[in-house]
Enzyme design. Structure first.
Site, PDB file in Angstrom:
ATOM      1  N   LYS A 201       0.852  -1.184   0.000  1.00  0.00           N
ATOM      2  CA  LYS A 201       0.000   0.000   0.000  1.00  0.00           C
ATOM      3  C   LYS A 201       0.891   1.238   0.000  1.00  0.00           C
ATOM      4  O   LYS A 201       1.868   1.309   0.752  1.00  0.00           O
ATOM      5  CB  LYS A 201      -0.857  -0.019   1.275  1.00  0.00           C
ATOM      6  CG  LYS A 201      -1.736   1.188   1.469  1.00  0.00           C
ATOM      7  CD  LYS A 201      -3.081   0.984   0.818  1.00  0.00           C
ATOM      8  CE  LYS A 201      -3.928   2.254   0.859  1.00  0.00           C
ATOM      9  NZ  LYS A 201      -4.947   2.232  -0.206  1.00  0.00           N
ATOM     10  N   ARG A 293      23.195  -2.233   9.858  1.00  0.00           N
ATOM     11  CA  ARG A 293      24.503  -1.559   9.784  1.00  0.00           C
ATOM     12  C   ARG A 293      24.390  -0.215  10.480  1.00  0.00           C
ATOM     13  O   ARG A 293      23.303   0.184  10.885  1.00  0.00           O
ATOM     14  CB  ARG A 293      24.850  -1.308   8.313  1.00  0.00           C
ATOM     15  CG  ARG A 293      23.725  -0.535   7.615  1.00  0.00           C
ATOM     16  CD  ARG A 293      24.076  -0.135   6.200  1.00  0.00           C
ATOM     17  NE  ARG A 293      22.897   0.199   5.426  1.00  0.00           N
ATOM     18  CZ  ARG A 293      22.284   1.369   5.422  1.00  0.00           C
ATOM     19  NH1 ARG A 293      22.724   2.361   6.176  1.00  0.00           N
ATOM     20  NH2 ARG A 293      21.222   1.573   4.677  1.00  0.00           N
ATOM     21  N   ARG A 339      22.793  16.589   4.810  1.00  0.00           N
ATOM     22  CA  ARG A 339      23.799  15.926   3.966  1.00  0.00           C
ATOM     23  C   ARG A 339      24.267  16.921   2.909  1.00  0.00           C
ATOM     24  O   ARG A 339      23.467  17.407   2.114  1.00  0.00           O
ATOM     25  CB  ARG A 339      23.208  14.687   3.291  1.00  0.00           C
ATOM     26  CG  ARG A 339      22.720  13.635   4.265  1.00  0.00           C
ATOM     27  CD  ARG A 339      22.340  12.352   3.534  1.00  0.00           C
ATOM     28  NE  ARG A 339      21.709  11.409   4.445  1.00  0.00           N
ATOM     29  CZ  ARG A 339      21.531  10.122   4.177  1.00  0.00           C
ATOM     30  NH1 ARG A 339      21.935   9.623   3.015  1.00  0.00           N
ATOM     31  NH2 ARG A 339      20.949   9.321   5.055  1.00  0.00           N
TER      32      ARG A 339
HETATM   33  P1  ADP Z   1      21.021   5.433   5.518  1.00  0.00           P
HETATM   34  O1  ADP Z   1      19.843   4.527   5.491  1.00  0.00           O
HETATM   35  O2  ADP Z   1      22.207   4.916   6.204  1.00  0.00           O
HETATM   36  O3  ADP Z   1      20.665   6.805   5.874  1.00  0.00           O
HETATM   37  P2  ADP Z   1      20.673   5.783   2.763  1.00  0.00           P
HETATM   38  O4  ADP Z   1      19.283   5.305   2.947  1.00  0.00           O
HETATM   39  O5  ADP Z   1      20.910   7.147   2.256  1.00  0.00           O
HETATM   40  O6  ADP Z   1      21.548   5.548   4.052  1.00  0.00           O
HETATM   41  O7  ADP Z   1      21.400   4.806   1.809  1.00  0.00           O
HETATM   42  C1  ADP Z   1      21.360   3.451   2.090  1.00  0.00           C
HETATM   43  C2  ADP Z   1      22.599   2.831   1.592  1.00  0.00           C
HETATM   44  O8  ADP Z   1      22.617   2.845   0.197  1.00  0.00           O
HETATM   45  C3  ADP Z   1      23.841   3.542   2.083  1.00  0.00           C
HETATM   46  O9  ADP Z   1      24.672   2.546   2.539  1.00  0.00           O
HETATM   47  C4  ADP Z   1      24.413   4.247   0.859  1.00  0.00           C
HETATM   48  O10 ADP Z   1      25.808   4.089   0.792  1.00  0.00           O
HETATM   49  C5  ADP Z   1      23.759   3.513  -0.280  1.00  0.00           C
HETATM   50  N1  ADP Z   1      23.252   4.421  -1.297  1.00  0.00           N
HETATM   51  C6  ADP Z   1      22.787   5.659  -1.121  1.00  0.00           C
HETATM   52  N2  ADP Z   1      22.438   6.202  -2.283  1.00  0.00           N
HETATM   53  C7  ADP Z   1      22.658   5.261  -3.237  1.00  0.00           C
HETATM   54  C8  ADP Z   1      22.504   5.207  -4.654  1.00  0.00           C
HETATM   55  N3  ADP Z   1      22.037   6.230  -5.349  1.00  0.00           N
HETATM   56  N4  ADP Z   1      22.830   4.067  -5.266  1.00  0.00           N
HETATM   57  C9  ADP Z   1      23.303   3.032  -4.599  1.00  0.00           C
HETATM   58  N5  ADP Z   1      23.475   3.025  -3.275  1.00  0.00           N
HETATM   59  C10 ADP Z   1      23.180   4.116  -2.602  1.00  0.00           C
HETATM   60  P1  ADP Z   2      15.154   1.517   0.712  1.00  0.00           P
HETATM   61  O1  ADP Z   2      15.623   0.124   0.957  1.00  0.00           O
HETATM   62  O2  ADP Z   2      15.419   1.977  -0.651  1.00  0.00           O
HETATM   63  O3  ADP Z   2      15.607   2.439   1.791  1.00  0.00           O
HETATM   64  P2  ADP Z   2      12.508   1.669   1.956  1.00  0.00           P
HETATM   65  O4  ADP Z   2      11.505   0.588   1.958  1.00  0.00           O
HETATM   66  O5  ADP Z   2      13.217   1.932   3.219  1.00  0.00           O
HETATM   67  O6  ADP Z   2      13.553   1.408   0.782  1.00  0.00           O
HETATM   68  O7  ADP Z   2      11.779   2.992   1.475  1.00  0.00           O
HETATM   69  C1  ADP Z   2      12.473   4.173   1.167  1.00  0.00           C
HETATM   70  C2  ADP Z   2      11.505   5.357   1.134  1.00  0.00           C
HETATM   71  O8  ADP Z   2      10.478   5.142   0.159  1.00  0.00           O
HETATM   72  C3  ADP Z   2      10.745   5.591   2.431  1.00  0.00           C
HETATM   73  O9  ADP Z   2      11.486   6.362   3.345  1.00  0.00           O
HETATM   74  C4  ADP Z   2       9.518   6.322   1.922  1.00  0.00           C
HETATM   75  O10 ADP Z   2       9.804   7.668   1.635  1.00  0.00           O
HETATM   76  C5  ADP Z   2       9.232   5.617   0.623  1.00  0.00           C
HETATM   77  N1  ADP Z   2       8.296   4.481   0.819  1.00  0.00           N
HETATM   78  C6  ADP Z   2       8.654   3.197   0.973  1.00  0.00           C
HETATM   79  N2  ADP Z   2       7.567   2.418   1.160  1.00  0.00           N
HETATM   80  C7  ADP Z   2       6.502   3.234   1.144  1.00  0.00           C
HETATM   81  C8  ADP Z   2       5.081   3.037   1.269  1.00  0.00           C
HETATM   82  N3  ADP Z   2       4.549   1.813   1.414  1.00  0.00           N
HETATM   83  N4  ADP Z   2       4.282   4.123   1.183  1.00  0.00           N
HETATM   84  C9  ADP Z   2       4.799   5.354   0.980  1.00  0.00           C
HETATM   85  N5  ADP Z   2       6.096   5.609   0.864  1.00  0.00           N
HETATM   86  C10 ADP Z   2       6.961   4.573   0.920  1.00  0.00           C
END
Ligand code: ADP
Ligand code: ADP
Ligand code: MG
Length: 453
Positions: A201, A293, A339
């Site tokens: 969703k 991590r 950042r």
């Molecule tokens: P965190 O969850 O630690 O705040 P991010 O969500 O920004 O970090 O990124 C998650 C991980 O993916 C980090 O380990 C970062 O090095 C990597 N990452 C961030 N941006 C990208 C990208 N555009 N492509 C691939 N990996 C990425």
């Molecule tokens: P990643 O592994 O790339 O960090 P996440 O599942 O943590 O993926 O989602 C990254 C971001 O995408 C969230 O912080 C949010 O902004 C958006 N997102 C992910 N899932 C949902 C959802 N079900 N509904 C709305 N936004 C979402």
């Protein structure tokens, strides 16, 4: 405590890990690519080993090279930082077989949280609310449509192996889903080597709120409050994070914290980890994923808890017991991290490279900078564009926002483009100032900018 630790990363986090080692009297060994030979992490370390050419695949992701560096330098442990090998179960496993400690969770915990489908299953088993959607991976388009019919559009097609904000696609109807299914699958296969998808969703204008957990190898685990990470770019990547989250009541904080600990304990988690949630407008929260991590935004938690998370990672990995319990954890003041990236905000945030000719960074009480760059440093095109993290701490959010504004105004960089001008505008937006944000804030803000130009 360890005698010598290999830092299997680059950039600001490599510097951060080396500092933590030195604070604990531990020797730090750096690895570097040929493009990074003049990097700060190389000069900060007690020893440095070149592991290959400039590209990530040839250097920081060169498994044989990194393992060989650990072996020849005789380290007791390896800290993987974030990205790179930090969430690769096979890296942790390989170290284990060499008798070297992986500074992070057990291999099984990395594996359990390694894909979004099995992570969600673990959350369900731990009695933690999850975003409504498919119970696991979805085989095909018609099954995806069936799930969508149950939960209602809009839905997200998510790559089970996705990360870094990539592999997420919003679809609004059956036709839209049909149009996007195959490309989403193909993209996932190309980016992550896996075409498994799940359907979820799409929560409308949620906040991203995550809980930091810390657990030792003796069965003790605490949560260290939350971080609000709703200020994200169009690619779901975090830009500005803060702690605490302004809308979280103490009751919800406790519920989320306890849920995060339950999920982590269910998979046998130890060391530092983060359970990510979405918080909807009604204050309900849903498990998203767990990052096994240290995270980029960990400093805001350090600022309000007074705990050095990197030092704790080393202590826990070397077998130390946590000397505090949940009742001892207090959150004081308010911290915000921005950042800083080498990107051109006037050109669609295109990466900017070249020699930094001027680097005038702010520095005052309550202003911390985690960075690996300086005047005279050359930004190469091979790596992530993040070049610094500016972290401010105030007694309350208003003070922190004011400090962030002052710090950004004082920050002057020449030779490359940075996102600093963009951040200056963002922190002056009334919605940001009042804390009224969701993940839809930056997209809306960018729209307003286009209109006013
Ligand atoms: P965190 O969850 O630690 O705040 P991010 O969500 O920004 O970090 O990124 C998650 C991980 O993916 C980090 O380990 C970062 O090095 C990597 N990452 C961030 N941006 C990208 C990208 N555009 N492509 C691939 N990996 C990425
Ligand atoms: P990643 O592994 O790339 O960090 P996440 O599942 O943590 O993926 O989602 C990254 C971001 O995408 C969230 O912080 C949010 O902004 C958006 N997102 C992910 N899932 C949902 C959802 N079900 N509904 C709305 N936004 C979402
Ligand atoms: Mg995430």
């Amino acid at each position: 405590m360890f005698e010598r630790v290999l830092v299997a990363n680059r950039g600001e986090i490599a510097c951060r890990i080396i500092r933590a080692c030195h604070d604990l009297g531990v020797e730090a060994v750096a690895i570097y690519s040929q493009a990074d030979k003049d990097s700060l992490h190389v000069s900060m370390a007690d020893q440095a080993i070149c592991v290959g050419q400039a590209t990530n695949t040839e250097s920081y992701l060169n498994l044989a090279g990194v393992l060989a560096a650990a072996e020849v330098t005789g380290v007791d442990a390896v800290h993987p930082g974030y990205g790179y090998f930090s969430e690769r179960d096979r890296f942790a496993e390989a170290l284990e077989s060499l008798g070297i400690t992986f500074i992070g969770p057990p291999v099984e915990a990395i594996r359990a949280m390694g894909d979004k489908a099995s992570a969600k299953q673990a959350a369900i088993r731990a009695n933690c609310p999850v975003v409504p959607g498919s119970s696991g991976t979805v085989e095909n388009e018609s099954e995806a449509q069936k799930v969508a019919a149950e939960i209602g559009y809009p839905v997200l097609l998510k790559a089970v192996a996705g990360g870094g904000g990539r592999g997420i696609r919003r679809v609004n109807s059956d036709e839209d889903l049909a149009r996007n299914w195959k490309t989403a699958q193909a993209e996932s296969l190309a980016s992550f080597g896996n075409d498994e998808m799940l359907v979820e969703k799409c929560v409308v204008e949620p906040r991203h709120v995550e809980i930091q957990v810390l657990g030792d190898q003796h069965g003790n685990m605490v949560y260290l409050g939350e971080r609000e990470c709703s200020v994200q770019n169009l690619r779901h990547q975090k830009i500005v994070e803060e702690a605490p989250c302004v809308v979280l009541s103490p009751e919800t904080r406790r519920e989320m914290g306890e849920a995060a600990v339950r999920v982590a304990q269910l998979v046998g988690y130890t060391n530092a980890g983060t359970v990510e949630f979405l918080l909807d407008k009604d204050g309900k929260f849903y498990f998203l994923e767990m990052n096994t991590r240290i995270q980029v935004e960990h400093p805001v938690t350090e600022q309000i808890t007074g705990l050095d998370l990197l030092q704790w990672q080393l202590k826990i990995a070397s077998g130390e017991k946590l000397p505090f319990t949940q009742d001892d954890i207090t959150l004081t003041g308010h911290a915000i991290e921005a950042r800083i990236t080498a990107q051109d905000p006037d050109n669609d945030f295109a990466p900017s490279t070249g020699l930094i000719t001027k680097w005038c960074a702010p520095g005052f009480g309550g202003c911390r900078m985690d960075t690996h760059v300086f005047a005279g440093f050359t930004i190469s095109p091979f790596y992530d564009p993040m070049i610094a993290k500016l972290i401010v701490t105030g007694r309350d959010r208003d003070e922190a926002v004011r400090k962030l504004t002052v710090a950004l105004d004082e920050f002057h960089v020449e030779g490359i483009c940075t996102n600093i001008p963009f951040l200056r505008r963002l922190v002056r937006h009334p919605r940001y100032i009042s804390g009224d944000v969701s993940t839809a804030f930056v997209p809306e803000f960018l729209n307003e900018q286009t209109v006013s130009v």
